[in-house]
Design a protein around this motif. Structure first.
Motif, PDB file in Angstrom:
ATOM      1  N   GLY A 320       0.820  -1.209   0.000  1.00  0.00           N
ATOM      2  CA  GLY A 320       0.000   0.000   0.000  1.00  0.00           C
ATOM      3  C   GLY A 320       0.851   1.255   0.000  1.00  0.00           C
ATOM      4  N   THR A 321       1.965   1.222   0.723  1.00  0.00           N
ATOM      5  CA  THR A 321       2.890   2.366   0.742  1.00  0.00           C
ATOM      6  C   THR A 321       3.458   2.625  -0.645  1.00  0.00           C
ATOM      7  N   ALA A 322       3.913   1.523  -1.293  1.00  0.00           N
ATOM      8  CA  ALA A 322       4.498   1.660  -2.626  1.00  0.00           C
ATOM      9  C   ALA A 322       3.464   2.131  -3.641  1.00  0.00           C
ATOM     10  N   LEU A 323       2.263   1.577  -3.559  1.00  0.00           N
ATOM     11  CA  LEU A 323       1.206   1.935  -4.518  1.00  0.00           C
ATOM     12  C   LEU A 323       0.806   3.405  -4.357  1.00  0.00           C
ATOM     13  N   THR A 324       0.723   3.852  -3.120  1.00  0.00           N
ATOM     14  CA  THR A 324       0.372   5.261  -2.872  1.00  0.00           C
ATOM     15  C   THR A 324       1.418   6.189  -3.474  1.00  0.00           C
ATOM     16  N   TYR A 325       2.670   5.809  -3.355  1.00  0.00           N
ATOM     17  CA  TYR A 325       3.740   6.657  -3.919  1.00  0.00           C
ATOM     18  C   TYR A 325       3.687   6.656  -5.443  1.00  0.00           C
ATOM     19  N   LEU A 326       3.416   5.466  -6.024  1.00  0.00           N
ATOM     20  CA  LEU A 326       3.355   5.382  -7.481  1.00  0.00           C
ATOM     21  C   LEU A 326       2.201   6.211  -8.053  1.00  0.00           C
ATOM     22  N   ILE A 327       1.093   6.226  -7.334  1.00  0.00           N
ATOM     23  CA  ILE A 327      -0.076   6.953  -7.830  1.00  0.00           C
ATOM     24  C   ILE A 327       0.043   8.449  -7.589  1.00  0.00           C
ATOM     25  N   THR A 328       0.491   8.814  -6.401  1.00  0.00           N
ATOM     26  CA  THR A 328       0.505  10.239  -6.024  1.00  0.00           C
ATOM     27  C   THR A 328       1.853  10.917  -6.242  1.00  0.00           C
ATOM     28  N   ARG A 329       2.918  10.102  -6.355  1.00  0.00           N
ATOM     29  CA  ARG A 329       4.281  10.640  -6.423  1.00  0.00           C
ATOM     30  C   ARG A 329       4.570  11.582  -5.257  1.00  0.00           C
ATOM     31  N   ASN A 330       3.906  11.281  -4.134  1.00  0.00           N
ATOM     32  CA  ASN A 330       4.047  12.130  -2.960  1.00  0.00           C
ATOM     33  C   ASN A 330       4.595  11.268  -1.809  1.00  0.00           C
ATOM     34  N   ALA A 331       5.867  11.514  -1.441  1.00  0.00           N
ATOM     35  CA  ALA A 331       6.512  10.703  -0.401  1.00  0.00           C
ATOM     36  C   ALA A 331       5.821  10.863   0.944  1.00  0.00           C
ATOM     37  N   LYS A 333       2.620  11.337   1.571  1.00  0.00           N
ATOM     38  CA  LYS A 333       1.416  10.496   1.623  1.00  0.00           C
ATOM     39  C   LYS A 333       1.772   9.021   1.736  1.00  0.00           C
ATOM     40  N   ALA A 334       2.836   8.626   1.062  1.00  0.00           N
ATOM     41  CA  ALA A 334       3.257   7.227   1.130  1.00  0.00           C
ATOM     42  C   ALA A 334       3.710   6.857   2.542  1.00  0.00           C
ATOM     43  N   ILE A 335       4.459   7.769   3.144  1.00  0.00           N
ATOM     44  CA  ILE A 335       4.934   7.519   4.508  1.00  0.00           C
ATOM     45  C   ILE A 335       3.763   7.486   5.489  1.00  0.00           C
ATOM     46  N   ALA A 336       2.711   8.257   5.211  1.00  0.00           N
ATOM     47  CA  ALA A 336       1.527   8.255   6.074  1.00  0.00           C
ATOM     48  C   ALA A 336       0.902   6.861   6.129  1.00  0.00           C
ATOM     49  N   VAL A 337       0.939   6.134   4.987  1.00  0.00           N
ATOM     50  CA  VAL A 337       0.437   4.759   4.976  1.00  0.00           C
ATOM     51  C   VAL A 337       1.369   3.862   5.779  1.00  0.00           C
ATOM     52  N   LEU A 338       2.684   4.079   5.609  1.00  0.00           N
ATOM     53  CA  LEU A 338       3.671   3.260   6.295  1.00  0.00           C
ATOM     54  C   LEU A 338       3.592   3.420   7.805  1.00  0.00           C
ATOM     55  N   ILE A 652     -10.197   2.271  12.996  1.00  0.00           N
ATOM     56  CA  ILE A 652      -9.317   3.415  13.276  1.00  0.00           C
ATOM     57  C   ILE A 652      -8.172   3.477  12.279  1.00  0.00           C
ATOM     58  N   ASN A 653      -7.507   2.352  12.040  1.00  0.00           N
ATOM     59  CA  ASN A 653      -6.333   2.368  11.170  1.00  0.00           C
ATOM     60  C   ASN A 653      -6.692   2.587   9.706  1.00  0.00           C
ATOM     61  N   THR A 654      -7.847   2.050   9.294  1.00  0.00           N
ATOM     62  CA  THR A 654      -8.295   2.330   7.916  1.00  0.00           C
ATOM     63  C   THR A 654      -8.559   3.815   7.745  1.00  0.00           C
ATOM     64  N   GLY A 655      -9.215   4.408   8.751  1.00  0.00           N
ATOM     65  CA  GLY A 655      -9.478   5.849   8.701  1.00  0.00           C
ATOM     66  C   GLY A 655      -8.201   6.663   8.645  1.00  0.00           C
ATOM     67  N   LEU A 656      -7.194   6.301   9.437  1.00  0.00           N
ATOM     68  CA  LEU A 656      -5.919   7.031   9.439  1.00  0.00           C
ATOM     69  C   LEU A 656      -5.194   6.912   8.106  1.00  0.00           C
ATOM     70  N   ILE A 657      -5.245   5.722   7.512  1.00  0.00           N
ATOM     71  CA  ILE A 657      -4.603   5.539   6.206  1.00  0.00           C
ATOM     72  C   ILE A 657      -5.264   6.434   5.154  1.00  0.00           C
ATOM     73  N   LEU A 658      -6.611   6.441   5.135  1.00  0.00           N
ATOM     74  CA  LEU A 658      -7.331   7.265   4.164  1.00  0.00           C
ATOM     75  C   LEU A 658      -7.048   8.750   4.378  1.00  0.00           C
ATOM     76  N   LEU A 659      -6.999   9.194   5.635  1.00  0.00           N
ATOM     77  CA  LEU A 659      -6.693  10.597   5.923  1.00  0.00           C
ATOM     78  C   LEU A 659      -5.291  10.956   5.443  1.00  0.00           C
ATOM     79  N   GLY A 660      -4.358  10.011   5.598  1.00  0.00           N
ATOM     80  CA  GLY A 660      -2.993  10.265   5.141  1.00  0.00           C
ATOM     81  C   GLY A 660      -2.884  10.293   3.634  1.00  0.00           C
TER      82      GLY A 660
END
Length: 691
Positions: A320-331, A333-338, A652-660
């Motif tokens: 999920g971290t890698a996919l978020t970075y590939l889609i958004t190119r935003n480190a 946001k990717a770290i927020a998932v991590l 809780i964790n799903t919500g935090l991932i989406l917010l990030g």
């Protein structure tokens, strides 16, 4: 000893001992003394402040008088209470928590940011090493996520985030370790020996003495069905010993001359004379702790499922971290998932929930040998009760002795007590107690005593064969007869009592009538169990059909079986399990042990036979059967808490991932909220389930 009354209301008093500092040993000594006072319902001792809180129902003047005469040296406290009380453990972990919080707060206030950055980088090495070691083993575990989150934060020079993550992980580790060690300690203390009397071999005679009098080198005799009280070497005899308490292996082991036996193991068959090697209690305690910690008994299937799920989720979090970075190119946001993972909370909250439930059960005088048994109780739909000593009072009493030979009642009772004192059963204890109340000394006047499970006892007195036991044993197995002139008296035996039959040389000598009164709480307990989810309540007894029917009607069981043997109880349990039912077996005697082993959960009464307590998965106090209801409710609430924790963690964790991912919160906040929520769920899991 001098003390001051700090606060007082009716039935409750708080005192301060006149001393500057109280040691752990002094605190345990005072607590032991207070709990032993008549009228004291509850007592707590606080060693830091040298205070004690006492809740009492007796006379205030008597309590004050007892406190005035108290001295630490005058109280004899068992070694196990002082060595293994757990008081020092609690103090150590409280200090660890306080130091952790103070160090964190102090570093932010007094240490410059550049220095904090260096300290954080150094501390991160431990987590990075753990993650690397996991990867080296070809595993993607939670430690990889922790290492990645901390490592990325350090590389991005976000030292506050890395520090916060490590701080919260550290707090969680301390809490989990503390809860685990305290639960294991409580469990080990409850499993530790509580043997007060043993049979000392003195020349050619067995003498019942206090266990505290035994020294290394003494010879003690252990009869079938009893706990071996000390470590030692078998001098004579042969027997099968259940060593589950030491090795976790329930298969009995043969012991003969020269064999080594361990304190706390149970002699299932035979008789052993043991030369005592060790009498200390601390060694026994340490062995139990080691056994528990190495055993999988503490793992319920929901715990194991949580751990497996936690490890399986790690690759998805990384993906999920890698996919978020590939889609958004935003480190960021990717770290927020991590920074957010499900596994941390799953691995921490679930074991804490189970161990806390085991600890809470202890406060209700319920000993649970592992989390999986609480889960099994929650799932159970059938409960099987033995009657004598379980549904009926644990202290039956002898109401009459009916002679069938020309011999006095006193002599017949003396003879019966001489045989019965060797074996742990509520009916046997009633006979021994009756002889004592009548002032009848019963010196050893028989040869070797043989116990036939679920039937009775056989021995020889003055060259004559003497047996005592059930009707089936005396008349059917042994073929004993009633003298012609006594048949009318035999037919007129009172049916409201249970009967023990004493025979000499094939002739019925006496019938001992024992009143086995129903526990007053039995009917309400059965109704409460049905309300908590039990669908089928069964009673099984070796008593006659008439007696069993009367008890079953009064208690309100769904089904009853009379005149059953131990193998009949075990067969019934196996048949119920084969039909897809989850079965609880409750018993207290040697004859209940096969069924206790066969059931999904075996529950023993605390003052029953040692072998029953050894084989059982759970032990409850003998005073009140409503502990069974507490156990069932506790188990039900535990499963509900675990499922609730699952929902909280996922939500809780799903919500935090989406917010990030949507950029609504930065990684620092994401990590903080994740760890705070994990800690909050874990702390909530430590709360009592039944408050």
């Amino acid at each position: 000893m001098k003390f001051k009354i700090k606060h007082e209301i009716t039935g409750r008093i708080r005192i301060h001992m006149d001393q500057k500092k109280m040691t752990y040993q002094q605190a345990d000594t005072l607590l032991y003394y207070l709990n032993d006072l008549p009228g004291v319902q509850e007592a707590k001792v606080y060693e830091r402040t040298a205070d004690a809180m006492i809740v009492y129902t007796g006379d205030r003047a008597d309590l004050i008088k007892s406190l005035k005469v108290f001295t630490y040296d005058s109280v004899e406290v068992p070694d196990a209470v002082l060595v293994n009380s757990g008081r020092e453990l609690n103090a150590v972990y409280q200090e660890k928590l306080m130091m952790k919080v103070l160090m964190r707060a102090g570093s932010k206030l007094f240490i410059p940011a550049p220095v904090r950055a260096v300290i954080t980088s150094v501390k991160s090495i431990k987590y990075l090493y753990a993650g690397a070691r996991s990867l080296a083993k070809g595993k993607l575990e939670v430690s990889v996520l922790d290492a990645t989150a901390i490592g990325v934060s350090v590389l991005r020079k976000n030292y506050d985030t890395a520090g916060s993550v490590m701080f919260l992980l550290g707090i969680g580790e301390i809490l989990e370790e503390w809860t685990h060690k305290k639960s294991v300690g409580d469990l080990a203390r409850s499993m530790s020996l509580n043997i007060t009397k043993v049979w000392l071999k003195n020349e050619d005679q067995e003498v019942l003495v206090d266990a505290t009098q035994i020294q290394p080198g003494d010879r003690v005799v252990v009869h079938m069905g009893n706990v071996i009280p000390f470590d030692g070497i078998v001098e004579t005899g042969e027997g099968m010993v259940n060593q589950a308490s030491m090795t976790g292996e329930a298969q009995p082991v043969r012991k003969a001359d020269g064999g080594y036996v361990y304190a706390g193991t149970v002699l299932e068959e035979g008789e052993l004379e043991i030369r005592v090697k060790e009498t200390g209690s601390s060694t026994r305690f340490e062995k139990i702790v080691t056994m528990i910690e190495e055993s999988e008994k503490l793992k319920s299937s929901v715990e194991s499922k949580a751990e497996r799920l936690a490890d399986r989720l790690v690759p998805y979090t990384l993906a999920g971290t890698a996919l978020t970075y590939l889609i958004t190119r935003n480190a960021t946001k990717a770290i927020a998932v991590l920074m957010v993972d499900f596994s941390c909370a799953l691995k921490m909250a679930m074991p804490i929930s189970v161990l806390s439930a085991i600890r809470e059960a202890q406060t209700h005088h319920i000993t649970v040998k592992g989390g999986k048994y609480l889960e099994a109780v929650a799932e159970a739909d059938t409960i099987v009760f033995d009657k004598t000593g379980t549904l009926t009072e644990a202290r039956p009493t002898v109401k009459a002795i009916v002679p069938f030979i020309d011999e006095s009642k006193e002599n017949l009772l003396r003879l019966a007590a001489c045989l019965e004192e060797h074996f742990p059963h509520s009916m046997a204890k009633a006979v021994v107690r009756a002889a004592k109340e009548h002032g009848l000394d019963h010196e050893e006047m028989h040869s070797k005593v043989e116990y036939i499970v679920a039937h009775g006892i056989s021995s020889s007195v003055e060259g004559k064969k003497v047996i005592i036991g059930s009707s089936h044993f005396v008349f059917d197995d042994e073929g004993c007869q009633v003298e012609e002139g006594y048949k009318e008296a035999f037919e007129a035996l009172p049916q409201e009592y249970s009967h023990l039959y004493l025979a000499i040389e094939g002739r019925l000598a006496a019938v001992i009538c024992v009143e086995d009164p129903l526990r007053p709480e039995a009917k309400d307990m059965v109704n409460a169990l049905k309300a908590s989810g039990i669908k089928n309540v069964v009673m099984m007894t070796g008593d006659s059909e008439r007696t069993a029917a009367a008890i079953a009607k009064r208690v309100g069981v769904d089904t009853y079986f009379a005149e059953v043997l131990p193998e009949d109880k075990a067969a019934f349990v196996e048949a119920e399990k084969a039909a897809g039912r989850k079965v609880i077996m409750v018993g207290d005697g040697i004859n209940d042990s096969p069924a206790l082993s066969a059931a999904n959960v075996g529950i023993a009464i605390s003052d029953g036979a040692e072998i029953a307590r050894e084989i059982a998965d759970i032990t409850i106090g003998a005073e009140d059967l409503t502990q069974l209801v507490i156990l069932k409710l506790l188990s039900n609430h535990l499963i509900k808490r675990i499922h609730c924790n699952y929902r909280k963690i996922v939500g809780i964790n799903t919500g935090l991932i989406l917010l990030g991912v949507f950029g609504m919160i930065p990684p620092t906040t994401s990590a903080l909220l994740h760890n705070v929520s994990t800690l909050a769920i874990s702390l909530d899991s430590m709360k009592n389930l039944l408050d």
